[in-house]
Design an enzyme around this catalytic site. Structure first.
Site, PDB file in Angstrom:
ATOM      1  N   GLU A  38      73.236  49.523  18.106  1.00 47.94           N
ATOM      2  CA  GLU A  38      73.935  48.235  18.210  1.00 47.94           C
ATOM      3  C   GLU A  38      75.430  48.398  17.980  1.00 47.94           C
ATOM      4  O   GLU A  38      76.240  47.757  18.658  1.00 47.94           O
ATOM      5  CB  GLU A  38      73.341  47.235  17.219  1.00 47.94           C
ATOM      6  CG  GLU A  38      71.952  46.747  17.589  1.00 47.94           C
ATOM      7  CD  GLU A  38      71.917  46.104  18.967  1.00 47.94           C
ATOM      8  OE1 GLU A  38      72.892  45.446  19.337  1.00 47.94           O
ATOM      9  OE2 GLU A  38      70.913  46.268  19.664  1.00 47.94           O
ATOM     10  N   CYS A 190      71.904  37.592  35.675  1.00 45.48           N
ATOM     11  CA  CYS A 190      72.951  36.614  35.374  1.00 45.48           C
ATOM     12  C   CYS A 190      74.257  37.333  35.047  1.00 45.48           C
ATOM     13  O   CYS A 190      74.906  37.060  34.039  1.00 45.48           O
ATOM     14  CB  CYS A 190      72.520  35.715  34.218  1.00 45.48           C
ATOM     15  SG  CYS A 190      73.467  34.180  34.069  1.00 45.48           S
ATOM     16  N   CYS A 197      70.675  34.121  41.341  1.00 48.74           N
ATOM     17  CA  CYS A 197      69.932  32.949  40.878  1.00 48.74           C
ATOM     18  C   CYS A 197      68.554  32.861  41.530  1.00 48.74           C
ATOM     19  O   CYS A 197      67.617  32.310  40.937  1.00 48.74           O
ATOM     20  CB  CYS A 197      70.730  31.685  41.154  1.00 48.74           C
ATOM     21  SG  CYS A 197      72.328  31.626  40.313  1.00 48.74           S
ATOM     22  N   CYS A 200      65.970  34.326  39.296  1.00 47.45           N
ATOM     23  CA  CYS A 200      66.062  34.060  37.860  1.00 47.45           C
ATOM     24  C   CYS A 200      64.873  33.252  37.354  1.00 47.45           C
ATOM     25  O   CYS A 200      64.508  32.229  37.936  1.00 47.45           O
ATOM     26  CB  CYS A 200      67.351  33.307  37.549  1.00 47.45           C
ATOM     27  SG  CYS A 200      67.541  32.924  35.795  1.00 47.45           S
ATOM     28  N   CYS A 206      68.169  25.525  35.003  1.00 48.94           N
ATOM     29  CA  CYS A 206      69.562  25.931  34.802  1.00 48.94           C
ATOM     30  C   CYS A 206      70.507  24.946  35.475  1.00 48.94           C
ATOM     31  O   CYS A 206      70.300  24.527  36.613  1.00 48.94           O
ATOM     32  CB  CYS A 206      69.790  27.331  35.369  1.00 48.94           C
ATOM     33  SG  CYS A 206      71.490  27.919  35.148  1.00 48.94           S
TER      34      CYS A 206
END
Length: 330
Positions: A38, A190, A197, A200, A206
């Site tokens: 991370e 995205c 899209c 998605c 959305c």
DNA sequence: AAATCGGGGTG
DNA sequence: CACCCAGATTT
């Protein structure tokens, strides 16, 4: 605005189960490994991190070995990754865990968050991936997904995005998978430019389907670049075949903090002759590096180095050395 | 809230 | 060239 329905949560997790990339830090729930991944991934792309993540554990197999290592070794392992402050934070955090918690990585969110170099998003990642806590991740990917999904205007304060992210993960009974799926969605479908899209899993709900260019993508940024300043540095190349190259350690604060470079005159005024220089671009600065080969002996706090492979040098200095034919030191 | 801190990838 | 990237910390 309303949160995601349980149906939409399920669609996202189903999609993630189908398309998830295989990444080494997804094969473990060990907090030391997740933590390293991370921090490396902060503002750094997956493909850049991959080889560095894999080799890191040869040098520092566990948090104890990281805490015991000299800081210079940690910086050397971090060489080329940038934002070198992260390496010093890693070392300090490892020391803290060893000194204060017997080397056991903290399991509570507030304790994870209190580690140097671990902010809210990184703490959320560790807490959810390793300990299944319902803490959201809000990185650049997730921010973009939430902005597009929830509103039709471009700007949305971070406070609202955190609230939205928390509400969303509270809908899920699998916080680790939820966070992974949100990041994966932002990183793949995205994406900032040319989002897909049509594929998605959240398209039904959305707010931005079909008009993503108006939302968090290709909208013009208001003069963010005005802060990119040009600076001119003279890099004093003291090289003697019998001694090597003279290096100094930079202070911890500022550009290339803690790394080794030749002596640098930071407020250099180049002569009118327009000497050629190597331009190295950082986020906020354009460094114009003027190499100056000097025959005299150096003065000040530094040391001769014949084999620079043991020292952590910034990428820009390696490039400059190459231009001056000094790469044999590597 | 804004500035600082790397380096590489992408259109 | 502009913008982005599994951001955090300092001012």
């Amino acid at each position: 605005m309303t949160g995601l329905s349980s149906e939409q949560c399920r669609q996202l997790l189903d999609w993630y189960a189908l398309v998830a990339r295989v990444l080494p830090w997804r094969e473990t729930a060990d907090p030391y490994h997740i933590w390293i991944s991370e921090v490396m991934l902060q503002q750094t792309q997956v493909n850049t991190v991959l080889p560095r993540y894999l080799s890191w554990f040869n040098m520092f197999p566990d948090i104890q070995s990281l805490a015991d290592a000299p800081l210079d070794d940690v910086l050397k392992a971090w060489e080329g990754l940038g934002y070198y402050r992260r390496a010093r934070f890693l070392h300090a955090a490892a020391r803290k865990v060893v000194d204060e918690n017997n080397g056991d990585f903290p399991r509570q969110f507030d304790e994870i968050l209190s580690l140097p170099g671990v902010g809210r998003s990184t703490a959320g990642a560790i807490a959810s991936f390793c300990f299944s806590l319902s803490k959201p991740v809000l990185d650049g990917n997730v921010k973009r997904v939430l902005k597009r999904w929830s509103v039709t205007v471009n700007e949305m304060a971070d406070a609202k995005l955190w609230l939205l992210a928390q509400q969303a993960i509270d809908q899920s009974d699998q916080p680790a998978l939820w966070n992974q799926a949100m990041m994966e969605l932002g990183a793949t479908l995205c994406s900032a430019k040319s989002p897909k899209c049509g594929m998605c899993p959240l398209a039904d709900s959305c707010a931005s389907v079909g008009k993503v260019n108006e939302v968090c993508g290709n909208a013009p940024k208001t003069d963010k670049r005005s802060s990119v300043r040009d600076v001119h540095w003279q890099v004093k190349l003291y090289y003697q075949p019998e001694c090597g190259l003279w290096l100094e350690k930079r202070p911890d604060d500022g550009i290339w903090g803690g790394l080794w470079t030749p002596p640098i005159l930071e407020k250099y005024v180049p002569e009118q002759g327009a000497k050629p220089c190597y331009i190295h671009t950082l986020t906020h600065r354009r460094l114009h590096l003027y190499g100056e080969q000097i025959q005299q002996d150096p003065i000040g706090c530094g040391q001769w180095v014949k084999d620079i492979s043991k020292f952590a040098l910034p990428t820009g200095i390696y490039r400059l050395l190459q231009i001056y034919g000094l790469q044999m030191l590597e």
